[in-house]
Design a protein around this motif. Structure first.
Motif, short mmCIF file in Angstrom:
data_model
loop_
_atom_site.label_atom_id
_atom_site.label_comp_id
_atom_site.label_asym_id
_atom_site.label_seq_id
_atom_site.Cartn_x
_atom_site.Cartn_y
_atom_site.Cartn_z
N GLY A 14 0.89 -1.13 -0.39
CA GLY A 14 0.02 -0.13 -0.19
C GLY A 14 0.72 1.03 -0.03
O GLY A 14 0.39 1.97 -0.52
N GLU A 15 1.86 0.98 0.49
CA GLU A 15 2.43 2.79 1.29
C GLU A 15 3.55 2.35 -0.29
O GLU A 15 3.46 3.73 -0.90
CB GLU A 15 3.78 2.57 1.75
CG GLU A 15 3.09 2.78 3.13
CD GLU A 15 3.83 2.42 4.58
OE1 GLU A 15 5.28 2.23 4.91
OE2 GLU A 15 3.67 1.98 5.77
N VAL A 16 3.92 1.58 -0.86
CA VAL A 16 5.14 1.75 -2.72
C VAL A 16 3.92 2.16 -3.52
O VAL A 16 3.59 3.03 -3.99
CB VAL A 16 5.44 0.36 -2.39
CG1 VAL A 16 6.14 0.62 -4.07
CG2 VAL A 16 6.47 0.12 -1.22
N GLY A 17 2.51 1.25 -3.49
CA GLY A 17 1.79 2.00 -4.52
C GLY A 17 1.25 3.30 -4.42
O GLY A 17 1.30 4.21 -5.25
N GLU A 18 1.32 3.69 -3.25
CA GLU A 18 1.43 5.40 -3.03
C GLU A 18 2.22 5.87 -3.45
O GLU A 18 1.55 7.58 -3.77
CB GLU A 18 1.19 5.89 -1.41
CG GLU A 18 -0.75 5.22 -0.81
CD GLU A 18 -0.88 5.24 0.80
OE1 GLU A 18 0.06 6.78 1.33
OE2 GLU A 18 -1.06 5.20 1.44
N VAL A 19 3.54 5.72 -2.80
CA VAL A 19 4.55 6.60 -3.43
C VAL A 19 4.75 6.09 -5.70
O VAL A 19 4.85 7.04 -5.91
CB VAL A 19 5.85 6.02 -3.29
CG1 VAL A 19 7.03 6.31 -3.57
CG2 VAL A 19 6.35 5.97 -1.67
N ALA A 75 11.97 4.18 -11.88
CA ALA A 75 12.00 3.48 -10.08
C ALA A 75 10.69 3.65 -10.08
O ALA A 75 10.05 2.61 -9.42
CB ALA A 75 12.33 5.17 -10.09
N ILE A 76 9.87 4.32 -11.19
CA ILE A 76 8.48 3.61 -11.35
C ILE A 76 7.74 1.82 -11.03
O ILE A 76 7.17 1.75 -11.06
CB ILE A 76 7.72 4.70 -11.73
CG1 ILE A 76 7.07 6.30 -11.18
CG2 ILE A 76 6.15 4.54 -12.50
CD1 ILE A 76 7.20 6.92 -12.08
N ARG A 77 8.83 1.40 -12.53
CA ARG A 77 8.66 0.45 -13.20
C ARG A 77 9.28 -0.16 -11.77
O ARG A 77 7.92 -1.42 -11.90
CB ARG A 77 9.55 0.43 -14.58
CG ARG A 77 9.49 -0.77 -15.01
CD ARG A 77 9.98 -1.26 -15.69
NE ARG A 77 11.62 -1.02 -15.33
CZ ARG A 77 12.74 -1.14 -15.25
NH1 ARG A 77 12.45 0.63 -17.32
NH2 ARG A 77 13.75 -0.37 -15.35
N ASP A 78 10.14 -0.67 -11.52
CA ASP A 78 10.52 -1.24 -11.01
C ASP A 78 9.71 -0.94 -9.63
O ASP A 78 10.02 -3.10 -8.36
CB ASP A 78 12.71 -0.52 -9.94
CG ASP A 78 12.95 -1.08 -11.05
OD1 ASP A 78 13.07 -1.53 -12.16
OD2 ASP A 78 14.17 -0.89 -11.06
N ALA A 82 7.29 -4.33 -7.59
CA ALA A 82 8.42 -4.60 -6.56
C ALA A 82 6.45 -4.69 -5.61
O ALA A 82 6.15 -5.77 -4.46
CB ALA A 82 9.01 -3.99 -5.09
N SER A 83 5.79 -3.49 -5.75
CA SER A 83 4.80 -3.87 -4.77
C SER A 83 3.35 -5.19 -5.71
O SER A 83 3.07 -5.46 -4.56
CB SER A 83 3.64 -2.80 -4.62
OG SER A 83 3.26 -2.39 -6.25
N LEU A 84 4.10 -6.15 -6.45
CA LEU A 84 3.33 -6.52 -6.73
C LEU A 84 3.28 -8.58 -6.72
O LEU A 84 2.98 -9.12 -7.11
CB LEU A 84 2.93 -6.44 -8.60
CG LEU A 84 1.99 -5.40 -8.79
CD1 LEU A 84 2.30 -6.39 -10.18
CD2 LEU A 84 0.37 -5.66 -8.30
N TYR A 85 5.00 -8.11 -6.17
CA TYR A 85 5.75 -9.18 -5.40
C TYR A 85 4.52 -10.43 -5.12
O TYR A 85 4.33 -10.07 -4.17
CB TYR A 85 6.80 -8.75 -4.43
CG TYR A 85 8.42 -8.60 -6.01
CD1 TYR A 85 8.21 -9.04 -7.01
CD2 TYR A 85 8.70 -7.70 -4.69
CE1 TYR A 85 9.82 -8.01 -8.18
CE2 TYR A 85 10.47 -7.49 -5.84
CZ TYR A 85 10.36 -7.71 -6.77
OH TYR A 85 11.76 -7.44 -7.78
N GLY A 86 4.68 -11.95 -5.53
CA GLY A 86 3.80 -13.09 -5.17
C GLY A 86 2.38 -13.13 -4.74
O GLY A 86 1.75 -13.38 -4.78
#
Length: 102
Positions: A14-19, A75-78, A82-86
């Motif tokens: 959630g936090e990464v998604g906001e960033v 950065a956006i792509r990575d 990362a926010s979708l891992y798993g």
């Protein structure tokens, strides 16, 4: 009634998604600034012939282009990745998180 601690992975996602959302807004703003500079450079060259101002506009545009291509875009792509891992395999594994291999 006991409170359940939030899932740290879900919180991080959630936090990464906001960033990512804020980075995408910055990307959009920089693209608008870049376009304004393109328009301004054409006007400066056409109307004023001011080479020094045009050099400054060109330099700023170049920096924006590099930041978008080399820093912000990756950065956006990575971070999105990362926010979708798993998530893909979570349903197949009965709710267990799949972790990326290092």
């Amino acid at each position: 009634m006991s409170e359940v601690d939030p899932d740290p992975v879900a919180v991080a996602r959630g936090e990464v998604g906001e960033v990512v959302g804020k980075l995408k807004q910055s990307d959009k703003r920089l693209r608008a600034v870049h376009q304004n500079l393109v328009d301004a450079a054409a006007k400066v060259e056409k109307e004023l012939g001011d080479e020094e101002d045009n050099d400054v506009l060109t330099e700023i545009r170049s920096v924006i282009e590099c930041v978008l291509a080399d820093s912000l875009g990756p950065a956006i792509r990575d971070l999105e990745t990362a926010s979708l891992y798993g998530i893909k395999n979570r349903a197949r594994s009965g709710g267990r998180e799949d972790r990326p291999h290092k």
